[in-house]
Structures are given as C-alpha cells and as structure tokens.
Design an enzyme around this catalytic site. Structure first.
Site, PDB file in Angstrom:
ATOM      1  CD  GLU A   1      -0.807   1.128   3.494  1.00 28.43           C
ATOM      2  OE1 GLU A   1      -1.101   2.060   3.309  1.00 28.43           O
ATOM      3  OE2 GLU A   1      -1.019   0.435   4.502  1.00 28.43           O
TER       4      GLU A   1
ATOM      5  CE  LYS B   1      -1.578   2.014  11.126  1.00 23.93           C
ATOM      6  NZ  LYS B   1      -2.584   1.401  10.892  1.00 23.93           N
TER       7      LYS B   1
HETATM    8  N1  PSU Z   1       0.549   0.449   8.684  1.00 24.26           N
HETATM    9  C1  PSU Z   1       1.691   0.904   9.446  1.00 24.26           C
HETATM   10  N2  PSU Z   1       1.096   2.421   8.949  1.00 24.26           N
HETATM   11  C2  PSU Z   1       0.219   2.617   8.753  1.00 24.26           C
HETATM   12  C3  PSU Z   1      -0.646   1.841   8.214  1.00 24.26           C
HETATM   13  C4  PSU Z   1      -0.862   0.926   7.931  1.00 24.26           C
HETATM   14  O1  PSU Z   1       2.845   0.908   9.695  1.00 24.26           O
HETATM   15  O2  PSU Z   1      -0.068   4.204   8.513  1.00 24.26           O
HETATM   16  C5  PSU Z   1      -1.860   3.000   7.321  1.00 24.26           C
HETATM   17  C6  PSU Z   1      -2.700   1.932   6.387  1.00 24.26           C
HETATM   18  O3  PSU Z   1      -3.065   2.505   5.080  1.00 24.26           O
HETATM   19  C7  PSU Z   1      -4.122   1.761   7.379  1.00 24.26           C
HETATM   20  C8  PSU Z   1      -4.301   3.402   7.334  1.00 24.26           C
HETATM   21  O4  PSU Z   1      -5.445   1.407   6.015  1.00 24.26           O
HETATM   22  O5  PSU Z   1      -2.746   3.169   7.681  1.00 24.26           O
HETATM   23  C9  PSU Z   1      -5.874   3.517   8.677  1.00 24.26           C
HETATM   24  O6  PSU Z   1      -6.541   4.057   8.634  1.00 24.26           O
HETATM   25  P1  PSU Z   1      -7.751   4.396   9.316  1.00 24.26           P
HETATM   26  O7  PSU Z   1      -7.874   3.987  10.996  1.00 24.26           O
HETATM   27  O8  PSU Z   1      -7.962   6.229   9.311  1.00 24.26           O
HETATM   28  O9  PSU Z   1      -8.642   3.766   8.503  1.00 24.26           O
END
Ligand code: PSU
Ligand code: MN
Length: 302
Positions: free
Chosen positions: A22, A156
């Site tokens: 991604e 996370k």
């Molecule tokens: N993994 C990481 N860092 C990130 C992400 C994933 O180590 O920044 C990103 C991914 O693109 C994931 C996003 O989809 O964070 C999540 O964002 P949100 O909580 O707004 O859906």
C-alpha cells in the site's frame, strides 16, 4: 480519463507470486526520507523471498498496480497526495488527483489485479473512545467484502484491541497467528489475546488461503506476524506514550481520516524515533513473510 482504458491496463496476476504493497503508509504513515527507504526495502524483501512486489497507488487519477522506483520516490515526497480509502476512490479518479491507498483501497485494487497476498504494517480498526466518535476503520469492513489476504503485525496499538478483535470475529474474518499463539500488538510481539489459529509456516498459510477460496468464502484473512524480537518495544512504554499522544490529539481536536496519521506522527516524537524504527522493521518483516506465502500459494494454484 478513459475509465475503461484504465481498467483494461490493470495486469492479471492470478498465477504469479504477487504481493501488493500500500502507499498510505508512505505518504501519511512515516516521515520522509525513511518512508521511501522503507517502501523500496519492502519491495526488496518480497523479491528476496521469491515473490513479485506491486506497490499500489493512484497517480493523476489513474489506478496503478506496480509503481516504479521513481514514482515511489516522488509519491514519498508529495505532501499533497490524498489518503484514499474505499469511499475516496471515485472522487480521486474523477478529479485526476494523486492519492495513496489505505489497506481497504489497496485490497480493492489488488483484487482487480488478481493479487491475493498483501503486506502492510498494521491494519486500521476500532479506535479507542469509539463509543463517542464511532471511529471504526473501513479496513475492517473490507475484509468481509474482498478476498485479499493481509500480512500485518497486528492491529495498531493505538486502537481498542479487544473491540477490534470482536469486530473481526463478527464479520467472520480469520485472524491467523503466523508462528505465534497470541496476538502481536504492532510495536510489541506478544499480548494476552490468544489466537484460535496458528500457521506454522508459509505453506500452512497458503493452504488456508487456498481452502478459503475453494469454499467460495469471498473474503480476506488476516495473518498476524510479530515484529522481530530485537525491535519489539516494551508494552508499558508504548502504552504510556499512546496516552500522551491521545491527550495531544484531544487538545488539537483531530477527527476522521487524520486520526491515524496524527497519532503515528506524535508517537515518533514521543518515543525519540523508536516507534519509527520498529514500524520499519515490522513492515519489512511482513513483506518477507508475504513473499514466502505468495510463492507457496502460486505453487498450490499454478
Ligand atoms: N500500517 C502502518 N502505517 C500506516 C498504515 C498501516 O505501519 O500508516 C495505514 C494503512 O494504510 C491503514 C491506515 O489502512 O493506516 C489506517 O487508517 P484509518 O485508521 O484511518 O482507517
Ligand atoms: Mn477512522
């Protein structure tokens, strides 16, 4: 932009050991230049494992499966790229914008290209305080819609972990420990959350994907792969820094799609760069494992 033509240009990679990467982590998840170094290193990890990396993003409104090295470097420096999740895809294309794709949007595009394995750092999930904000990442919903299998280091740690797990269970998404019996929490290897399913190796993981496909389940699964031990941070240290970051966020009034980038950025400062080091290590490690799984899957299905 001729949409038909753009869609026709998307490759078909069903038979290849292809691994999707991604780009939101590149534009919104890490600072420059570590973001670019990390993105290129992930591609290399996949190649070393025998797989073929395809970094996914949107350049001037065009869906791209397999960005070039120069494009990755340019995107990593581009501070106006928009964070594109499922809901943002039509808009980004319609306006001819450059966007980086989240886990959800990358899964959608990977599926268009027949890519079944995808490596990232950590998926989005149910945010802490969701009772108030209703903030649940659309990443979670995507797994029940799109049959792409994601290797990550767990949800996370900034998230509400028990509720994220319940949500995945409700949606019927397998959460499979990759050589671990407890859920890894992104910055740390272990937790108190037991896992029902463990994949002993890449072959095991590929079989689970293959069987899910043969059953016609049309959904993704989540492989949770712990960060290498030398990069695993102390959970109490991480938790205290997350509390500090959340307090800063409340003061700054951050909501919606800005939440995750804000917290990750604050943590880099609060941990003296340690969270970034760990984030890079875990995403590289996930890329390596995803490469190995993609190879085994291609052997099974080739
Ligand atoms: N993994 C990481 N860092 C990130 C992400 C994933 O180590 O920044 C990103 C991914 O693109 C994931 C996003 O989809 O964070 C999540 O964002 P949100 O909580 O707004 O859906
Ligand atoms: Mn959100």
């Amino acid at each position: 932009m001729d949409i038909q033509k753009m869609l026709a240009s998307i490759p078909h990679l069903e038979k290849e050991p292809a691994v999707a990467l991604e780009t939101t982590v590149l534009t919104h998840g890490m600072p420059y230049p570590q973001n670019v170094e990390c993105a290129l290193a992930c591609e290399e990890e996949i190649r070393k494992a025998g797989g073929k990396p395809y970094t996914i993003g949107i350049i001037d409104g065009e869906i791209r499966v397999g960005l070039t090295e120069d494009e990755i470097k340019a995107l990593g420096r581009n501070t106006s790229a928009i964070k594109v999740s499922r809901k943002d895809l039509p808009y980004c294309i319609a306006e001819g914008l450059t966007g980086s794709t989240t886990v959800a949007a990358t899964m959608i595009i990977a599926h268009m290209a027949g890519i079944k394995v995808f490596a990232t750092g950590g998926i989005g999930g149910v945010h802490r305080g969701f009772e108030e904000t209703m903030d649940v990442s659309s990443d979670l919903e995507e797994f029940s819609k799109t049959p792409v299998n994601v290797v990550c280091a767990g949800p996370k740690a900034i998230l509400d972990i028990p509720r994220t797990m319940e949500y995945l269970e409700t949606k019927g998404i397998p959460v499979i420990g990759y050589q671990t019996e407890t859920l890894p929490l992104f910055y740390t290897r272990e937790s108190d959350f037991p896992l029902d399913v463990v994949a002993r190796d890449a072959k095991d993981a590929a079989r689970l994907i293959h069987i899910s496909e043969m059953l016609g389940l049309k959904q993704g699964s989540l492989f949770v792969n712990p960060v290498p031990v030398e990069y695993s941070l102390n959970p109490l240290f991480v938790e205290s820094k997350i509390h500090e970051a959340l307090a800063m966020m409340a003061k700054d009034g951050i909501h919606g799609k800005k939440v995750t980038p804000y917290l990750l950025d604050k943590l880099v400062g609060l941990t003296g760069g340690k969270s970034l080091e760990t984030n890079i290590a875990l995403i590289r490690n996930n890329s390596k494992v995803a490469g190995a799984i993609a190879c085994e899957l291609a052997k099974l299905q080739g």
